[in-house]
Structures are given as C-alpha cells and as structure tokens.
Design a protein around this motif. Sequence first.
Motif, short mmCIF file in Angstrom:
data_model
loop_
_atom_site.label_atom_id
_atom_site.label_comp_id
_atom_site.label_asym_id
_atom_site.label_seq_id
_atom_site.Cartn_x
_atom_site.Cartn_y
_atom_site.Cartn_z
N GLY A 170 -4.45 -4.26 -1.12
CA GLY A 170 -5.65 -4.88 -0.58
C GLY A 170 -5.40 -6.30 -0.13
N GLN A 171 -4.21 -6.83 -0.44
CA GLN A 171 -3.80 -8.15 0.02
C GLN A 171 -2.72 -8.00 1.08
N GLY A 172 -2.53 -9.06 1.87
CA GLY A 172 -1.49 -9.04 2.89
C GLY A 172 -0.13 -9.35 2.31
N ALA A 173 0.89 -9.27 3.16
CA ALA A 173 2.25 -9.57 2.75
C ALA A 173 2.37 -11.04 2.34
N GLY A 190 0.83 -1.19 0.00
CA GLY A 190 0.00 0.00 0.00
C GLY A 190 0.87 1.25 0.00
N GLN A 191 0.23 2.40 0.12
CA GLN A 191 0.93 3.67 -0.04
C GLN A 191 1.97 3.91 1.05
N PHE A 192 1.66 3.58 2.30
CA PHE A 192 2.60 3.88 3.37
C PHE A 192 3.80 2.93 3.36
N SER A 193 3.57 1.69 3.01
CA SER A 193 4.71 0.78 2.85
C SER A 193 5.58 1.24 1.68
N LEU A 194 4.96 1.80 0.64
CA LEU A 194 5.71 2.34 -0.50
C LEU A 194 6.58 3.51 -0.07
N LEU A 195 6.04 4.40 0.75
CA LEU A 195 6.79 5.57 1.21
C LEU A 195 7.97 5.15 2.09
N TRP A 196 7.77 4.14 2.92
CA TRP A 196 8.85 3.67 3.78
C TRP A 196 9.97 3.04 2.94
N CYS A 223 11.33 -5.60 7.11
CA CYS A 223 10.50 -4.45 7.48
C CYS A 223 9.08 -4.64 6.95
N ILE A 224 8.11 -4.31 7.79
CA ILE A 224 6.72 -4.44 7.36
C ILE A 224 5.86 -3.41 8.08
N VAL A 225 4.80 -2.98 7.40
CA VAL A 225 3.78 -2.14 8.01
C VAL A 225 2.73 -3.06 8.61
N HIS A 226 2.52 -2.95 9.91
CA HIS A 226 1.57 -3.85 10.58
C HIS A 226 0.17 -3.68 10.03
N ASN A 227 -0.34 -2.46 10.08
CA ASN A 227 -1.66 -2.17 9.52
C ASN A 227 -1.48 -1.12 8.43
N GLU A 228 -1.65 -1.52 7.18
CA GLU A 228 -1.48 -0.59 6.06
C GLU A 228 -2.71 0.32 5.99
N THR A 229 -2.49 1.59 6.34
CA THR A 229 -3.60 2.53 6.48
C THR A 229 -4.39 2.68 5.19
N THR A 230 -3.72 2.67 4.05
CA THR A 230 -4.41 2.94 2.79
C THR A 230 -5.30 1.80 2.33
N THR A 231 -5.11 0.61 2.84
CA THR A 231 -5.94 -0.53 2.43
C THR A 231 -6.64 -1.19 3.60
N GLY A 232 -6.18 -0.93 4.82
CA GLY A 232 -6.81 -1.54 5.99
C GLY A 232 -6.39 -2.96 6.24
N VAL A 233 -5.31 -3.43 5.63
CA VAL A 233 -4.86 -4.81 5.84
C VAL A 233 -3.96 -4.88 7.07
N ASN A 234 -4.29 -5.81 7.96
CA ASN A 234 -3.54 -6.01 9.20
C ASN A 234 -2.71 -7.29 9.07
N ASN A 235 -1.40 -7.15 8.90
CA ASN A 235 -0.53 -8.30 8.66
C ASN A 235 -0.28 -9.12 9.93
N SER A 286 -0.61 3.06 12.55
CA SER A 286 -2.06 3.05 12.66
C SER A 286 -2.59 1.82 13.38
N SER A 287 -1.69 1.05 14.02
CA SER A 287 -2.16 -0.15 14.71
C SER A 287 -1.91 -0.10 16.22
N ILE A 288 -0.75 0.39 16.63
CA ILE A 288 -0.41 0.36 18.05
C ILE A 288 -1.36 1.25 18.84
#
Length: 345
Positions: free
Chosen positions: A118-121, A93-99, A142-154, A178-180
């Motif tokens: 829209g899919q998980g890792a 998603g967008q935030f994982s892309l920015l990181w 490195c991973i985004v726990h909850n991708e804000t732009t798609t709402g996927v919680n890994n 967006s998860s903690i």
Amino acid sequence: MDNVYAPGRNHLFVPGPVNIPEPVLRAMNRNNVDYGSPAVSAMTKVLLKDVKKIFKNTTRTPFMISTIGTGAWESALTNTLSPGDRIVSFLIGQFSLLWIDQRQHVNFNVDVVESEWGQGANLDILALKSVDATAHTIKAVCIVHNETTTGVNNNLATMRKILDHYRHPAFFLVDGMSSICALDFRIDEWGVEVALTGSQKALSLPTGIGIVCASPKALSCPFGTTSTPNPGYVLNNGIGNDILAGTFSAQDQAYNQHSMLTRAQNEIVKKLTFQDFCAYDGSAYFNGFTCQEKYAQDLIHRTGMDTTRAGTQSFFMLLESECNGMLCSFIMFLLLSILQLLSIL
C-alpha cells in the motif's frame, strides 16, 4: 465442476484480463490467414511501428511475443542480465513479489527492498545503494510501475533522476503490465532500458501477447533480443490497425479520465473521513483503490472490527458500518461522486 453457460454476456470483474470491447470481438470474427503471406508481414510491420506509441517511444525497439506477463518478465531479464548478477528490486505487493520470485529461480542475486503493501517504493534506499555502489555491482534496478494488488503508481521519473545523479549504469527494468496504455508512460524521457506490458490489460485484447520494448543499450547485450509475433492473435485486413490507431489517438483522453476519476474518489474519501489517506508522498501516487484500502484499514482500527472478517469486506461493505445501512452508504457515495465530478469538470 462443469462450466455453466448462462444467457447473455459474461463480464469480468478482475484487474486483468479485462473485458474485450465489442469492436475488437467483431474484428476477430474471421478465419485464420496464411502466416507466410505478404499481408501478414506488412501488417506486423505496421503493428510494431504503431505499438511504440503506447510507450511514447522514438528510440526503443518493440517486440511482440507469444506469451503472458510471466514470459515477458523472463524475456526482459534473460536477454539483458546473467545468472548471479545483482538486482535491486522493490517489493510492494503481490506482483512485485512474483517477479522477485522468478528472478530468484533464474539464479539472480536479488537485493530486495521491501515496503509496507500500500506504500510506494522506498527511493531513499535506492539513493543509498547507488551512492555506496562505487564498484557498480548493481547490474539492474527492477520495479513494478503500477502494483495491481495495491494500486500504487511508482514515480519512475524520480528513480531515473536518482540513477543519473549518481551516474549509475544499472539497467532500469520496468513492469508496466497494468499501467502502460492506462497511465502516462514515457519510456524515452524516463530512461527505461526495458519496459513490458501485456495484451490483456489496458489494450483490452485477448490474453497471449507479451509486448517488450528495449533500448539500444539493452539490445547491445550478448545474444541480443529476438521475438516472433504471433499472427494468430493480431487482427488482419487492416481492421486491427484501425482499432489500435483509435486506442493510440485516445490515450491522453483516457489518462485524463482515469486521473479525474481518481481525484474524485480521493476527495470523496476525504469528505467521508475528514482525513487525507491519499497524499502524494514523493515516491508514489496513490490511486482510488489504494485510498479505499487505507480508509478500510482506518475503519478496522477505529471500530475494532474482526480483521479476519474485515479482510473479506469490500470498501462499500465497510462504509455500511459507518452509515448504518447499505442504502445510506450507497446514496452518500453516489451523491458525493456526482458533486465531486461536477466540481472537477
């Protein structure tokens, strides 16, 4: 354009920063304090002790930095890794892309694992990379726990099991912006070396504090990790501590409420479509927002709707095309929401 100040309160309708609760606003309505006074030092010690609770942390060290999420990202990376180090990163998603973009600018060797938004890792690829990396060239995952732009919680627990299974020593770095404090997060149990979040998300505080929590392994890296709390943002005279204490004590209640609302929304989508768009696939949990997007994509496919126009439509606008009117869609959604919430309760 000049700012227009309208009567009443301005309400934000974005994922973050969130609306600041009234008790927090009232608690902050006071003058600055002398940053050299003993009161600030005592308050900071209490805050650093209490903030561990949002990570479910007993062995890691928290740091509060005067920054936003981007600065917290950089702190996690530059205090544990060196330019040229190989990092496996998941683009979902967008935030994982920015990181990922930030890591590339800091000259890390980023090994990107991309999944459809829209899919998980893709954890199968993580397993393949772990078993093949006999020389341990991968320094971090490195991973985004909850991708804000798609709402996927890994699923971080599964990721840790994969790394442990192959006895891989890579650092496990997690963006929990967006998860903690909104979702269950277990930094000790999941073996996360560095996790980070921000004050403007689930903590519902003003923007400006990056909170980073680091393991002893991360702190053993060259140069260590240092940070200076900014007393201009913390709440003094014990009031802020009381508010945070209430936040910590209500965490499990908040997690359960979020989970209940997500399940209700998912069931509503299933009743409307007779399809399960939100099944747990083993690598990620799909929250209500993700299910709405999956349903919207299905509607676009079935109706032949113009995707340019559809891209600007909300989930509720798409429901309108199914129900022949916004009123019908609203009534249906409201009734199903009430029925589903009653059945869960």
